[in-house]
Design a protein around this motif. Structure first.
Motif, PDB file in Angstrom:
ATOM      1  N   VAL A 196      24.979  24.640  96.473  1.00 34.68           N
ATOM      2  CA  VAL A 196      23.610  24.850  95.998  1.00 34.68           C
ATOM      3  C   VAL A 196      23.539  24.643  94.483  1.00 34.68           C
ATOM      4  N   LEU A 197      24.504  25.177  93.754  1.00 31.51           N
ATOM      5  CA  LEU A 197      24.503  25.019  92.296  1.00 31.51           C
ATOM      6  C   LEU A 197      24.647  23.555  91.902  1.00 31.51           C
ATOM      7  N   LEU A 198      25.530  22.836  92.586  1.00 25.19           N
ATOM      8  CA  LEU A 198      25.732  21.423  92.253  1.00 25.19           C
ATOM      9  C   LEU A 198      24.480  20.611  92.558  1.00 25.19           C
ATOM     10  N   ALA A 199      23.755  20.970  93.631  1.00 26.46           N
ATOM     11  CA  ALA A 199      22.516  20.263  93.941  1.00 26.46           C
ATOM     12  C   ALA A 199      21.510  20.423  92.807  1.00 26.46           C
ATOM     13  N   ARG A 200      21.434  21.603  92.215  1.00 28.66           N
ATOM     14  CA  ARG A 200      20.507  21.804  91.101  1.00 28.66           C
ATOM     15  C   ARG A 200      20.941  21.014  89.875  1.00 28.66           C
ATOM     16  N   LEU A 201      22.227  20.879  89.667  1.00 26.78           N
ATOM     17  CA  LEU A 201      22.732  20.129  88.515  1.00 26.78           C
ATOM     18  C   LEU A 201      22.545  18.627  88.676  1.00 26.78           C
ATOM     19  N   ASP A 202      22.172  18.159  89.868  1.00 22.44           N
ATOM     20  CA  ASP A 202      21.858  16.741  90.037  1.00 22.44           C
ATOM     21  C   ASP A 202      20.625  16.334  89.229  1.00 22.44           C
ATOM     22  N   ASP A 203      19.775  17.309  88.913  1.00 18.60           N
ATOM     23  CA  ASP A 203      18.604  17.037  88.075  1.00 18.60           C
ATOM     24  C   ASP A 203      19.100  16.732  86.663  1.00 18.60           C
ATOM     25  N   PRO A 204      18.796  15.552  86.120  1.00 22.06           N
ATOM     26  CA  PRO A 204      19.330  15.191  84.802  1.00 22.06           C
ATOM     27  C   PRO A 204      18.850  16.089  83.675  1.00 22.06           C
ATOM     28  N   ARG A 205      17.787  16.848  83.879  1.00 19.24           N
ATOM     29  CA  ARG A 205      17.318  17.736  82.817  1.00 19.24           C
ATOM     30  C   ARG A 205      17.988  19.099  82.853  1.00 19.24           C
ATOM     31  N   VAL A 206      18.658  19.420  83.944  1.00 18.06           N
ATOM     32  CA  VAL A 206      19.265  20.740  84.093  1.00 18.06           C
ATOM     33  C   VAL A 206      20.662  20.730  83.478  1.00 18.06           C
ATOM     34  N   ALA A 207      20.858  21.593  82.484  1.00 14.95           N
ATOM     35  CA  ALA A 207      22.154  21.703  81.824  1.00 14.95           C
ATOM     36  C   ALA A 207      23.009  22.806  82.423  1.00 14.95           C
ATOM     37  N   ILE A 298      17.623  25.432  82.214  1.00 20.25           N
ATOM     38  CA  ILE A 298      18.535  26.327  82.919  1.00 20.25           C
ATOM     39  C   ILE A 298      17.776  26.871  84.121  1.00 20.25           C
ATOM     40  N   ARG A 299      18.415  26.849  85.270  1.00 26.34           N
ATOM     41  CA  ARG A 299      17.776  27.375  86.478  1.00 26.34           C
ATOM     42  C   ARG A 299      18.558  28.578  86.995  1.00 26.34           C
ATOM     43  N   TYR A 300      17.796  29.537  87.501  1.00 25.63           N
ATOM     44  CA  TYR A 300      18.388  30.672  88.206  1.00 25.63           C
ATOM     45  C   TYR A 300      18.133  30.459  89.687  1.00 25.63           C
ATOM     46  N   GLU A 301      19.210  30.455  90.476  1.00 21.35           N
ATOM     47  CA  GLU A 301      19.115  30.085  91.884  1.00 21.35           C
ATOM     48  C   GLU A 301      19.728  31.176  92.762  1.00 21.35           C
ATOM     49  N   PRO A 302      18.909  32.124  93.239  1.00 18.48           N
ATOM     50  CA  PRO A 302      19.454  33.218  94.054  1.00 18.48           C
ATOM     51  C   PRO A 302      19.903  32.802  95.440  1.00 18.48           C
ATOM     52  N   ALA A 303      19.613  31.558  95.860  1.00 17.94           N
ATOM     53  CA  ALA A 303      20.138  31.097  97.150  1.00 17.94           C
ATOM     54  C   ALA A 303      21.658  30.993  97.119  1.00 17.94           C
ATOM     55  N   ALA A 304      22.224  30.822  95.937  1.00  6.52           N
ATOM     56  CA  ALA A 304      23.676  30.880  95.756  1.00  6.52           C
ATOM     57  C   ALA A 304      24.029  32.285  95.276  1.00  6.52           C
ATOM     58  N   ARG A 305      25.065  32.867  95.845  1.00  3.41           N
ATOM     59  CA  ARG A 305      25.389  34.250  95.492  1.00  3.41           C
ATOM     60  C   ARG A 305      26.888  34.425  95.288  1.00  3.41           C
TER      61      ARG A 305
END
Length: 499
Positions: A196-207, A298-305
């Motif tokens: 899940v975290l890696l999927a969010r990092l696929d966004d080029p704007r997400v550091a 920066i994203r906070y993703e509670p689907a990953a725990r």
């Protein structure tokens, strides 16, 4: 955007329709946008918005950038992890490292690399200490394709977690790693966390992206119950874009995935890595705010725990809270008003003072401030119910922020006021003491009620929670005042009045 098929509107986002015009109200801070007619029809699908067309992707970008919507879903399947390294700073916790390595066995089998930075442990942490039934660490160099590669770096004297993470990051980058995941030695990742975290990092704007940190051993009573419900590491059950002075103002580095090439280095000689090595507390908050200032997301993703071994004694809990408070002055020096302990607009401050005064005049002032705020908000939004919801949300936040501020960062001033009026039997003095007691109890119960998460965590009992919340605030306030004294600056104590 990432390859996720859709985004989901934040539960606070409202789609307003009036006279054929569609507007979207929401985000943090609250924003009102008017999409073009060409894409406004895409908002007719309810809570989800498809991003499988250029128009949908553009609208989704506008919404997620403002915190009005959040990416949904995860990776299509388990991916190879040969370009991902986990960096773990540790000092005197070989058992924690062994448990963490065991938990990471599925990811290590997929090519994940592990860098353990021993920050001056006594005795030194050696590779044999990492042996588990699932993994035998090897001396293979970082960056090879050998599954289960573990590299142990050592600082002969403790240099702090920031320097340890920087050293691990440098080793990972030198080996060609594209993603670095920081984990503390006292956390255990739960299944599915990394994809899940890696999927969010696929966004080029997400550091950077952070998972939710939950209790490894949840409880309902006393310290375990309090930490389960309100750990300082748990940012809650809802996703967010992380920004200063928002609902999720920062995320802890106890579990944080980053793209190292998108991270700014600290100014003024704070080290060559992303963390400021001059800071031994709040270095993760500083990094989050520098990323945001540099334009990164920066994203906070509670689907990953991940699960954290919370402290279970009052002394440990309060000692840690006081330690966190000591980061206030260094943060104020670097980020100014972002660390203000209380922020309010004039109208919302008038509401809070009016309510807590518990007087007829105060009630009139509060009602007038609410009415004026509703009228102005209705003019902006063109929607009476949306304006009422927005004003109610702001008024409620301010009402609870006032006692929280007086009992957390400003509690010494409150204590002085109570001591000064203690000998007095006047009506005003008795009223002040009564209001403080009521505020302390009511704000504590509100803190307990809003922390209840029956869907995934045990429901904490309220009495112990309120007592520990008040002690927690006292300890944190001690840390804040100590940091201000050491820095010879009141910047960390300065409230801010906004428009």
């Amino acid at each position: 955007m990432s390859e996720d098929p859709h985004v989901v509107l934040d539960r606070r986002t409202r789609v307003l329709r009036s006279g054929g015009v569609v507007r979207v109200l929401g985000g943090d801070p609250v924003t009102l946008i008017t999409p073009s007619p060409a894409v406004s029809d895409l908002l007719d699908g309810g809570e989800a918005l498809s991003i499988d067309t250029p128009a949908g992707a553009a609208l989704a970008r506008a919404l997620t950038d403002r915190g009005m919507a959040h990416p949904a879903g995860g990776a299509a399947g388990a991916r190879a992890l040969g370009a991902v390294a986990v960096v773990v700073p540790v000092r005197d916790d070989a058992a924690g490292i062994a448990a963490l390595v065991k938990a990471l066995a599925p990811e290590l089998a997929r090519g994940l690399h592990l860098v353990v930075v021993d920050d001056g442990s006594t005795p030194p942490l050696e590779s044999p200490m990492l042996d588990t039934a699932h993994l035998r660490p090897t001396p293979a160099p970082l960056g090879t394709d050998t599954p289960g590669t573990v590299t142990v770096l050592r600082h002969h004297h403790s240099r702090g977690p920031a320097a340890a993470r920087n050293a691990g990051t440098a080793a990972a980058v030198a080996a060609g790693m594209e993603v670095v995941v920081y984990l503390d030695a006292d956390v255990i990742p739960l299944p599915g966390w990394l994809d899940v975290l890696l999927a969010r990092l696929d966004d080029p704007r997400v550091a950077a992206v952070a998972p939710r940190i939950v209790a490894a051993d949840p409880g309902r009573f006393w310290v375990r119950g309090y930490e389960t419900a309100r750990s300082a590491l748990d940012m809650g059950p809802e996703p967010a874009r992380v920004r200063p002075r928002t609902r999720v103002a920062y995320v802890p580095s106890a579990a944080l995935a980053v793209r190292p090439d998108r991270l700014p280095v600290p100014p003024g000689g704070g080290g060559e890595g992303p963390f400021d090595e001059r800071m031994h507390v709040a270095e993760d908050v500083d990094l989050c705010w520098r990323i945001d200032a540099a334009g990164g997301h920066i994203r906070y993703e509670p689907a990953a725990r991940v699960a954290h071994r919370h402290r279970t004694s009052v002394r440990e809990l309060l000692g840690r809270r006081a330690f966190y408070g000591r980061g206030a002055a260094p943060l104020a020096d670097r980020h100014g008003a972002a660390v203000a302990p209380a922020v309010a607009a004039p109208w919302s401050l008038a509401v809070a003072v009016g309510v807590w005064s518990a007087s007829p005049l105060g009630s009139v002032i509060a009602a007038g401030a609410i009415a004026r705020a509703w009228w102005r908000t209705r003019q902006l939004t063109g929607n009476s119910s949306a304006a009422a919801e927005l004003v109610a949300r702001g008024a409620s936040a301010s009402i609870w922020q006032l006692p929280a501020a007086l009992l957390r960062p400003y509690w010494p001033l409150t204590a002085v006021a109570l001591a000064a009026t203690a000998p007095s039997r006047s009506r005003a003095a008795r009223g002040l003491r009564r209001r403080v007691v009521v505020a302390a109890s009511a704000e504590g119960l509100w803190h307990w009620w809003t922390a209840r998460d029956p869907g995934s965590l045990p429901v904490n009992e309220p009495v112990g929670h309120v007592v520990l919340h008040r002690l927690d605030d006292l300890a944190y306030g001690v840390g804040v005042w100590r940091s201000a004294w050491v820095a010879r600056s009141v910047d960390a104590l300065r409230p801010e009045l906004t428009r």
